[in-house]
Write a protein that holds these residues in place. Structure first.
Motif, PDB file in Angstrom:
ATOM      1  N   LEU A 178      10.174   5.523   3.357  1.00 28.64           N
ATOM      2  CA  LEU A 178      10.201   5.200   1.939  1.00 28.64           C
ATOM      3  C   LEU A 178      11.087   3.989   1.661  1.00 28.64           C
ATOM      4  O   LEU A 178      10.769   3.156   0.805  1.00 28.64           O
ATOM      5  CB  LEU A 178      10.694   6.405   1.134  1.00 28.64           C
TER       6      LEU A 178
ATOM      7  N   VAL B 216      13.163   8.835  -2.716  1.00 28.60           N
ATOM      8  CA  VAL B 216      13.264  10.148  -2.077  1.00 28.60           C
ATOM      9  C   VAL B 216      13.392  11.235  -3.133  1.00 28.60           C
ATOM     10  O   VAL B 216      12.795  12.316  -3.027  1.00 28.60           O
ATOM     11  CB  VAL B 216      14.470  10.192  -1.111  1.00 28.60           C
TER      12      VAL B 216
ATOM     13  N   ILE C 118       5.393  13.829   7.141  1.00 26.54           N
ATOM     14  CA  ILE C 118       6.723  13.562   6.576  1.00 26.54           C
ATOM     15  C   ILE C 118       6.814  14.110   5.163  1.00 26.54           C
ATOM     16  O   ILE C 118       7.796  14.750   4.785  1.00 26.54           O
ATOM     17  CB  ILE C 118       7.018  12.045   6.599  1.00 26.54           C
ATOM     18  N   LEU C 119       5.761  13.879   4.400  1.00 29.16           N
ATOM     19  CA  LEU C 119       5.753  14.360   3.024  1.00 29.16           C
ATOM     20  C   LEU C 119       5.803  15.884   2.980  1.00 29.16           C
ATOM     21  O   LEU C 119       6.521  16.469   2.147  1.00 29.16           O
ATOM     22  CB  LEU C 119       4.502  13.859   2.309  1.00 29.16           C
TER      23      LEU C 119
ATOM     24  N   MET D 115       9.304  17.052   3.664  1.00 27.76           N
ATOM     25  CA  MET D 115      10.137  16.828   2.490  1.00 27.76           C
ATOM     26  C   MET D 115       9.886  17.890   1.419  1.00 27.76           C
ATOM     27  O   MET D 115      10.822  18.382   0.790  1.00 27.76           O
ATOM     28  CB  MET D 115       9.858  15.431   1.912  1.00 27.76           C
TER      29      MET D 115
ATOM     30  N   TYR E  18       4.208   5.456  -2.270  1.00 23.99           N
ATOM     31  CA  TYR E  18       3.920   6.823  -1.857  1.00 23.99           C
ATOM     32  C   TYR E  18       2.590   6.975  -1.137  1.00 23.99           C
ATOM     33  O   TYR E  18       2.408   7.921  -0.358  1.00 23.99           O
ATOM     34  CB  TYR E  18       3.970   7.760  -3.067  1.00 23.99           C
TER      35      TYR E  18
ATOM     36  N   GLY F  91      12.548  11.278   5.047  1.00 22.64           N
ATOM     37  CA  GLY F  91      11.838  10.389   4.150  1.00 22.64           C
ATOM     38  C   GLY F  91      12.473   9.044   3.883  1.00 22.64           C
ATOM     39  O   GLY F  91      11.782   8.100   3.475  1.00 22.64           O
TER      40      GLY F  91
ATOM     41  N   ILE G 182       2.992   6.811   2.878  1.00 29.65           N
ATOM     42  CA  ILE G 182       3.845   7.718   3.643  1.00 29.65           C
ATOM     43  C   ILE G 182       2.998   8.727   4.409  1.00 29.65           C
ATOM     44  O   ILE G 182       1.973   9.209   3.912  1.00 29.65           O
ATOM     45  CB  ILE G 182       4.841   8.449   2.714  1.00 29.65           C
TER      46      ILE G 182
END
Length: 369
Positions: free
Chosen positions: A209, A227, A68-69, A72, A61, A205, A64
């Motif tokens: 990931l 995810v 993107i996070l 999500m 994590y 993700g 990332i």
């Protein structure tokens, strides 16, 4: 192959049965049951499963991209509201209709969404035979959703008519019950629309990931778990805030202090475990079956889930007072959804290269988490 198919059947069965233990809790209001369920399924079970099974969680994590996070997280908020509405719909209209309407809507939107994304990005659409099969499957599933909606309204009319024959005051209760059923159908369908936020989170993700998951020595199917953790945690925040408000508004906090709490906790923990484990088991099944695994599992998972949910609702007496006409609408809707899912899965196989087989179907399946 046997292990993958068995895992898909187990996953579908767990999702189809996840809400059933909730019927046997006692001394709990609806808010007590679902608030405890969401705490367990959104926070406790995912954290335990991820930290226990996955290697290098911190490394996965930390690498990332923040944009993107953020995407999500926002998508997960919508999904969280959708899943919360799913639980409310089950309380309004029962397991059979709550599942079939919600999941039918998710299948519809989850099938249309990849086509919309392809058009917006200027990507080539499926070939004509594949497009015909996909659109046909969508139409059949839509027919199933409409048929189940009709089944619910017919069942409502049957129950009102029966009550009218037993109670002179049934006229006053008719409008309340009618509103409840109509509201339950709306909640199930609208919740299914919002729940496809998981598709968006997975789309953004899964790539980064998935690379990080494999780089840290984990099998590919754990990408779904990677995810699911931020999605569940983010969606859980929405549900926690909502139920804190509801528990306070209805003064239901005291309901947790009941001799039945231990039994209720076990039943609700089973609900939480089944709800989370169904998606993880699906991912394992899809990975076990190779290139076409997601397509095969897509059909097995959804078909099993729908059939189990409807049968469990019937066995627990949800349709005892329903007329043969209402049941026919229910069975017609179920048949349409099963056939529609199989047609959709067939359409996905027509022009997919093995390397591409892991995209759209797995996104649609994981959205049921």
């Amino acid at each position: 192959m046997f292990i993958g198919i068995a895992a898909a059947l187990i996953a579908g069965t767990m999702l189809g049965l996840y809400a059933l233990p909730g019927k046997y809790t006692s001394d709990f209001e609806e808010e007590n049951k679902w608030s405890l369920f969401f705490v367990l399924t959104m926070f406790v079970v995912p954290l335990i499963a991820t930290l226990t099974l996955m290697k290098g969680v911190g490394n996965i994590y930390s690498g990332i991209d923040s944009s993107i996070l953020l995407t999500m997280i926002v998508s997960s908020f919508l999904w969280g509201v959708g899943v919360m509405m799913w639980g409310k719909a089950i309380d309004h209209i029962g397991l059979s209709l709550g599942f079939s309407l919600f999941i039918g809507t998710v299948i519809l939107v989850g099938s249309v969404l990849p086509l919309g994304i392809a058009i917006s990005k200027g990507q080539p659409l499926p070939s004509t035979p594949a497009m015909i099969a996909i659109l046909s499957g969508i139409a059949i599933v839509l027919l199933g959703v409409l048929s189940n909606g009709r089944a619910g309204l017919t069942r409502e009319a049957d129950e009102v008519a029966l009550k009218a024959a037993e109670d002179a005051k049934a006229e006053n209760k008719e409008s309340t019950q009618s509103k409840s059923y109509a509201l339950g159908i709306f909640i199930a369908v609208f919740g299914g629309l919002l729940a496809t936020g998981f598709n968006v989170a997975f789309t953004y993700g899964a790539g980064p990931l998935g690379d990080a998951v494999k780089a840290n020595g984990n099998p590919g199917w754990m990408t779904a778990m990677a995810v699911m953790l931020p999605v569940f945690l983010s969606g859980g925040v929405v549900m926690t805030l909502y139920f804190l408000f509801q528990l306070s508004k209805k003064k239901a906090w005291g309901k947790f202090k009941t001799p039945a709490f231990g039994k209720n906790f076990i039943l609700i923990f089973i609900m939480a475990f089944f709800h989370y484990a169904a998606s993880a088991m699906y991912a394992f099944a899809a990975d076990s079956l190779g290139a076409n695994g997601p397509i095969v599992v897509y059909a097995i998972f959804n078909t099993t889930c729908l059939v189990v949910a409807v049968i469990s609702g019937i066995l627990t007496g949800e349709w005892t007072k329903a007329s043969p006409a209402a049941r026919r609408w229910l069975y017609t809707g179920l048949a349409c959804m099963v056939i529609g899912v199989l047609v959709l899965a067939f359409g996905q196989t027509l022009d997919q290269a093995p390397a591409a087989a892991n995209s759209s179907p797995i996104q649609q399946l994981v959205s049921h988490a």
